[in-house]
Structure formats: C-alpha cells, structure tokens
Design a protein around this motif. Structure first.
Motif, PDB file in Angstrom:
ATOM      1  N   GLU A  25       5.910  38.478  11.831  1.00  0.00           N
ATOM      2  CA  GLU A  25       6.710  39.447  11.080  1.00  0.00           C
ATOM      3  C   GLU A  25       7.762  40.139  11.939  1.00  0.00           C
ATOM      4  O   GLU A  25       8.845  40.462  11.467  1.00  0.00           O
ATOM      5  N   SER A  26       7.473  40.365  13.201  1.00  0.00           N
ATOM      6  CA  SER A  26       8.385  41.112  14.070  1.00  0.00           C
ATOM      7  C   SER A  26       9.491  40.254  14.686  1.00  0.00           C
ATOM      8  O   SER A  26      10.355  40.773  15.391  1.00  0.00           O
ATOM      9  N   VAL A  27       9.504  38.948  14.413  1.00  0.00           N
ATOM     10  CA  VAL A  27      10.466  38.038  15.043  1.00  0.00           C
ATOM     11  C   VAL A  27      11.664  37.789  14.140  1.00  0.00           C
ATOM     12  O   VAL A  27      11.516  37.501  12.950  1.00  0.00           O
ATOM     13  N   GLU A  28      12.853  37.900  14.742  1.00  0.00           N
ATOM     14  CA  GLU A  28      14.098  37.553  14.056  1.00  0.00           C
ATOM     15  C   GLU A  28      14.771  36.435  14.841  1.00  0.00           C
ATOM     16  O   GLU A  28      14.904  36.526  16.070  1.00  0.00           O
ATOM     17  N   LEU A  29      15.195  35.404  14.150  1.00  0.00           N
ATOM     18  CA  LEU A  29      15.855  34.267  14.788  1.00  0.00           C
ATOM     19  C   LEU A  29      17.340  34.546  14.983  1.00  0.00           C
ATOM     20  O   LEU A  29      18.010  35.041  14.067  1.00  0.00           O
ATOM     21  N   VAL A  30      17.841  34.209  16.170  1.00  0.00           N
ATOM     22  CA  VAL A  30      19.253  34.410  16.494  1.00  0.00           C
ATOM     23  C   VAL A  30      19.764  33.112  17.114  1.00  0.00           C
ATOM     24  O   VAL A  30      19.284  32.690  18.158  1.00  0.00           O
ATOM     25  N   THR A  31      20.727  32.478  16.444  1.00  0.00           N
ATOM     26  CA  THR A  31      21.326  31.261  16.982  1.00  0.00           C
ATOM     27  C   THR A  31      22.561  31.657  17.777  1.00  0.00           C
ATOM     28  O   THR A  31      23.569  32.075  17.213  1.00  0.00           O
ATOM     29  N   SER A  32      22.427  31.545  19.108  1.00  0.00           N
ATOM     30  CA  SER A  32      23.506  31.990  19.987  1.00  0.00           C
ATOM     31  C   SER A  32      23.261  31.475  21.391  1.00  0.00           C
ATOM     32  O   SER A  32      22.117  31.272  21.800  1.00  0.00           O
ATOM     33  N   GLY A  33      24.351  31.307  22.115  1.00  0.00           N
ATOM     34  CA  GLY A  33      24.247  31.086  23.542  1.00  0.00           C
ATOM     35  C   GLY A  33      24.067  32.433  24.224  1.00  0.00           C
ATOM     36  O   GLY A  33      24.349  33.492  23.639  1.00  0.00           O
TER      37      GLY A  33
END
Length: 184
Positions: free
Chosen positions: A81-89
C-alpha cells in the motif's frame, strides 16, 4: 563504465531470496534508520524485491525504475500500500527539492552513476538524509552481477559522493560488493 540496465526478461532472477547474501533486509533497514513517517526512494527498484522490505517501515516508498516492464512485473506481483511506482531515470527525478527523507540503491549504482545523477539525488534528499548504496564491486571476482568492467570501486563511489556534498558514515568492502551509508 557500465550504465546498462538489467534485462527485464530476466526479472524472475531479481526475486530470488539468495540475494540477501549480498545485502540482508535487516542490514538495509539498519542503514536507512527510518521512522514510520519517512518518505523514501528506491533508486533502480526493479521488481521491488528490496522495496517490499522497506515498505512497512516508511509512509511512502517511491519505487523508481527506468523500465516500465519492471513496474509491470511489480504490479503483477502485488504492490504494498505504501509503494508508488515512478518511471524515471535517476538523472531527472520527479521530486521536489528536499522531498525525500532517505534513498537507497541495491545493486544498481553502476547503472546510473554519473555527476548528473548524484547531483540529482542530493537535490531531492532533505538535509541530514541518508543514502544507502550496496553495489557490485570492481574489486570482486565477477561470480554474480555485471561484468567487472561495468562496476565501480567503493573508493570511486566515495569520491563521487563526496564531490557532491555527501558525508560518508559507513563504508564496507566485501568479496563481491561494497556497502555505503552516506548523508547529505
């Protein structure tokens, strides 16, 4: 040096518990020294193997990976629940200045190590925050991980981090890896 990314087609290899022989969950959590309200970034999160270990000890963990395929794998595996995905270098993190309380990189430093990336990590970490790095050492034998030619020594990593304003709190060189705990 390296700057390759791990082949997403081999993502299952990142979920093997024998990875803990290079860095245990307990050691990572000790190094991060989090309170439950922390905002943390996993730089090069891959399938979320280590992200999952940190997720129950922080309010928010940003799983940062440049490969959307790794995020797809993580979604299928199930996100805490506490994880957010971020697509980035790492060179262009989408965070505010001083937004993060901590960051960590497990076996991915060699993929992003550059002046631009280290300056960016410094920018997003709040003063006094910790950065924890465990990575494959150029002094290793190459039994696992990337080729030796794509690795850094602990000394090279320390020099780069110091040149960007980090203070070294802990440094350990192991047979295949190095382990650093640094602060902004």
């Amino acid at each position: 040096m390296g700057h390759h990314t791990f082949d997403a087609d081999r993502a299952d290899d990142l979920e093997r518990p024998d990875r803990y022989r290079y860095l245990s969950a307990e050691e990572l959590l000790w190094a991060l020294d989090l309170d439950g309200a922390a905002t943390v970034a996993d730089l090069g999160s891959g399938t979320g193997f280590y992200t999952d270990d940190v997720a129950t000890h922080a309010e928010t963990v940003y799983a940062v990976d440049i490969q959307e395929a790794m995020h797809e794998y993580y979604r299928a595996k199930g996100l805490p629940e506490s994880v957010e995905l971020v697509t980035s270098g790492v060179e262009e993190l989408p965070f505010e200045t001083d937004q993060l309380d901590a960051a960590f990189s497990t076996m991915t430093y060699h993929e992003f190590a550059s002046d631009e990336a280290i300056a960016e990590v410094n920018r997003v970490l709040a003063p006094g925050s910790r950065l924890v790095i465990a990575d494959w050492a150029a002094t290793g034998e190459g039994e696992s991980g990337p080729p030796l030619s794509e690795r850094y020594t602990a000394e090279d990593a320390v020099e780069m981090l110091r040149s960007h304003g980090f203070s070294i709190g802990h440094e350990a060189v192991r047979p295949e890896t190095f382990f650093l705990v640094v602060t902004v």
